[in-house]
Design a protein around this motif. Structure first.
Motif, mmCIF file in Angstrom:
data_model
loop_
_atom_site.group_PDB
_atom_site.id
_atom_site.type_symbol
_atom_site.label_atom_id
_atom_site.label_comp_id
_atom_site.label_asym_id
_atom_site.label_seq_id
_atom_site.Cartn_x
_atom_site.Cartn_y
_atom_site.Cartn_z
ATOM 1 N N PHE A 83 4.915 16.595 -12.305
ATOM 2 C CA PHE A 83 5.455 15.231 -12.345
ATOM 3 C C PHE A 83 4.313 14.217 -12.385
ATOM 4 O O PHE A 83 4.380 13.225 -13.105
ATOM 5 N N ALA A 84 3.277 14.459 -11.584
ATOM 6 C CA ALA A 84 2.152 13.520 -11.521
ATOM 7 C C ALA A 84 1.463 13.387 -12.875
ATOM 8 O O ALA A 84 1.067 12.290 -13.270
ATOM 9 N N MET A 85 1.317 14.477 -13.576
ATOM 10 C CA MET A 85 0.625 14.445 -14.862
ATOM 11 C C MET A 85 1.569 14.151 -16.028
ATOM 12 O O MET A 85 1.127 13.918 -17.138
ATOM 13 N N ALA B 210 0.845 -1.201 0.000
ATOM 14 C CA ALA B 210 0.000 0.000 0.000
ATOM 15 C C ALA B 210 0.878 1.249 0.000
ATOM 16 O O ALA B 210 1.917 1.300 0.653
ATOM 17 N N CYS B 211 0.464 2.237 -0.773
ATOM 18 C CA CYS B 211 1.261 3.448 -0.896
ATOM 19 C C CYS B 211 0.364 4.661 -1.102
ATOM 20 O O CYS B 211 -0.833 4.533 -1.344
ATOM 21 N N ALA B 212 0.977 5.827 -1.001
ATOM 22 C CA ALA B 212 0.258 7.086 -1.190
ATOM 23 C C ALA B 212 1.089 8.001 -2.070
ATOM 24 O O ALA B 212 2.323 7.924 -2.092
ATOM 25 N N VAL B 213 0.395 8.870 -2.771
ATOM 26 C CA VAL B 213 1.022 9.938 -3.536
ATOM 27 C C VAL B 213 0.633 11.231 -2.850
ATOM 28 O O VAL B 213 -0.535 11.440 -2.521
ATOM 29 N N VAL B 214 1.622 12.076 -2.615
ATOM 30 C CA VAL B 214 1.367 13.382 -2.028
ATOM 31 C C VAL B 214 1.846 14.435 -3.014
ATOM 32 O O VAL B 214 3.030 14.477 -3.359
ATOM 33 N N ILE B 215 0.927 15.246 -3.470
ATOM 34 C CA ILE B 215 1.241 16.334 -4.387
ATOM 35 C C ILE B 215 1.596 17.548 -3.537
ATOM 36 O O ILE B 215 0.810 17.970 -2.684
ATOM 37 N N THR B 216 2.795 18.078 -3.747
ATOM 38 C CA THR B 216 3.239 19.248 -2.994
ATOM 39 C C THR B 216 3.561 20.381 -3.960
ATOM 40 O O THR B 216 4.115 20.140 -5.039
ATOM 41 N N PRO B 217 3.239 21.612 -3.591
ATOM 42 C CA PRO B 217 3.466 22.723 -4.510
ATOM 43 C C PRO B 217 4.901 23.228 -4.557
ATOM 44 O O PRO B 217 5.272 23.926 -5.476
ATOM 45 N N THR B 218 5.726 22.871 -3.573
ATOM 46 C CA THR B 218 7.106 23.369 -3.556
ATOM 47 C C THR B 218 8.090 22.237 -3.272
ATOM 48 O O THR B 218 7.781 21.281 -2.567
ATOM 49 N N VAL B 219 9.290 22.384 -3.805
ATOM 50 C CA VAL B 219 10.350 21.405 -3.594
ATOM 51 C C VAL B 219 10.729 21.361 -2.121
ATOM 52 O O VAL B 219 10.923 20.285 -1.548
ATOM 53 N N SER B 220 10.823 22.524 -1.485
ATOM 54 C CA SER B 220 11.241 22.557 -0.080
ATOM 55 C C SER B 220 10.264 21.803 0.811
ATOM 56 O O SER B 220 10.679 21.106 1.739
ATOM 57 N N ALA C 156 2.438 7.142 -15.791
ATOM 58 C CA ALA C 156 2.341 5.695 -16.047
ATOM 59 C C ALA C 156 2.459 4.903 -14.744
ATOM 60 O O ALA C 156 1.735 3.928 -14.539
ATOM 61 N N ALA C 157 3.362 5.329 -13.858
ATOM 62 C CA ALA C 157 3.522 4.632 -12.576
ATOM 63 C C ALA C 157 2.267 4.795 -11.719
ATOM 64 O O ALA C 157 1.839 3.846 -11.045
ATOM 65 N N LEU C 158 1.667 5.972 -11.738
ATOM 66 C CA LEU C 158 0.447 6.203 -10.963
ATOM 67 C C LEU C 158 -0.705 5.344 -11.480
ATOM 68 O O LEU C 158 -1.475 4.784 -10.696
ATOM 69 N N ILE C 159 -0.794 5.210 -12.781
ATOM 70 C CA ILE C 159 -1.824 4.351 -13.361
ATOM 71 C C ILE C 159 -1.570 2.899 -12.971
ATOM 72 O O ILE C 159 -2.489 2.172 -12.609
ATOM 73 N N GLU C 160 -0.311 2.486 -13.016
ATOM 74 C CA GLU C 160 0.055 1.106 -12.673
ATOM 75 C C GLU C 160 -0.321 0.765 -11.233
ATOM 76 O O GLU C 160 -0.915 -0.276 -10.973
ATOM 77 N N VAL C 161 0.010 1.634 -10.280
ATOM 78 C CA VAL C 161 -0.290 1.323 -8.873
ATOM 79 C C VAL C 161 -1.778 1.446 -8.564
ATOM 80 O O VAL C 161 -2.230 0.977 -7.526
ATOM 81 N N SER C 162 -2.534 2.051 -9.475
ATOM 82 C CA SER C 162 -3.983 2.173 -9.290
ATOM 83 C C SER C 162 -4.748 0.946 -9.781
ATOM 84 O O SER C 162 -5.918 0.787 -9.470
ATOM 85 N N LYS C 163 -4.093 0.077 -10.541
ATOM 86 C CA LYS C 163 -4.748 -1.110 -11.089
ATOM 87 C C LYS C 163 -5.021 -2.142 -9.996
ATOM 88 O O LYS C 163 -4.327 -2.197 -8.986
ATOM 89 N N GLU C 164 -5.991 -2.976 -10.260
ATOM 90 C CA GLU C 164 -6.250 -4.116 -9.380
ATOM 91 C C GLU C 164 -5.044 -5.052 -9.428
ATOM 92 O O GLU C 164 -4.389 -5.173 -10.464
ATOM 93 N N SER C 165 -4.791 -5.726 -8.334
ATOM 94 C CA SER C 165 -3.629 -6.628 -8.244
ATOM 95 C C SER C 165 -3.623 -7.676 -9.346
ATOM 96 O O SER C 165 -2.574 -8.022 -9.889
ATOM 97 N N SER C 166 -4.792 -8.185 -9.715
ATOM 98 C CA SER C 166 -4.875 -9.241 -10.726
ATOM 99 C C SER C 166 -4.505 -8.754 -12.128
ATOM 100 O O SER C 166 -4.243 -9.561 -13.006
ATOM 101 N N LYS C 167 -4.457 -7.443 -12.333
ATOM 102 C CA LYS C 167 -4.156 -6.891 -13.656
ATOM 103 C C LYS C 167 -2.730 -6.351 -13.762
ATOM 104 O O LYS C 167 -2.407 -5.658 -14.703
ATOM 105 N N LYS C 168 -1.889 -6.689 -12.789
ATOM 106 C CA LYS C 168 -0.516 -6.196 -12.773
ATOM 107 C C LYS C 168 0.454 -7.310 -13.140
ATOM 108 O O LYS C 168 0.173 -8.482 -12.942
#
Length: 179
Positions: A132-134, A71-81, A139-151
């Motif tokens: 970066f997200a868009m 299990a993982c999360a993506v966090v979109i941040t507006p600044t590098v710092s 492709a990586a975000l789409i991949e981790v969003s798939k059901e386990s059986s489709k990976k």
């Protein structure tokens, strides 16, 4: 706004984090909302800067990884710092040491390696800009969003949470900050 500084912990906080108290009643209520929300639901939390919003995604990922190791999360941040500050904080929390940030300073090879580790479920929280997200991470975000059986075999990353951190900064700095 004045915040209480030592709100008593509950078993969720004590079991999944190194913290021994909440920073505010609002933080405690938000944590309860995060850990009890049904799968697929959304949550909007508005708290002042420094009120402990980051604990929400930290705790959610720790709790979920206890049941689903990839299990993982993506966090979109507006600044590098902000992204680098999050990584420094996360690296000190057991179970979140492998969190990463993708920034403009990340080399192409390192970016590919981080995204591959994220797909495999080795990166619990991945921080990045909206661009970066868009773009490169899409492709990586789409991949981790798939059901386990489709990976493909070995790709165990399972997106549990998608967070936009400090979203008001983008609006406050104006629409030209992020086209």
């Amino acid at each position: 706004r004045q915040q209480n500084r030592k709100i008593p912990p509950d078993p969720v906080l004590l079991r999944h984090t190194p913290y021994t108290s909440y920073t505010s009643i609002t933080q405690k209520a938000a944590v309860r909302a995060v850990v009890t929300m049904p799968p697929g639901s959304n949550l909007v939390v508005t708290m002042p800067t420094g009120a402990g919003k980051s604990l929400l995604f930290q705790l959610a990922v720790l709790q979920r990884r206890a049941k689903v190791p990839g299990a993982c999360a993506v966090v979109i941040t507006p600044t590098v710092s902000l992204a680098l500050d999050h990584v420094r904080t996360l690296s000190a929390i057991p179970g979140l040491e492998n969190c990463c940030a993708l920034t403009g300073d990340t080399s192409s090879d390192d970016r590919k390696e981080i995204l591959n580790r994220f797909r495999r479920g080795e990166v619990p929280i991945l921080l990045m800009s909206p661009e970066f997200a868009m773009g490169q991470a899409r492709a990586a975000l789409i991949e981790v969003s798939k059901e386990s059986s489709k990976k493909y075999a070995g790709l165990n990353g399972q997106l549990h949470m998608f967070v936009v951190d400090e979203a008001p900064i983008i609006e406050n700095w104006g629409r030209t900050f992020r086209p």
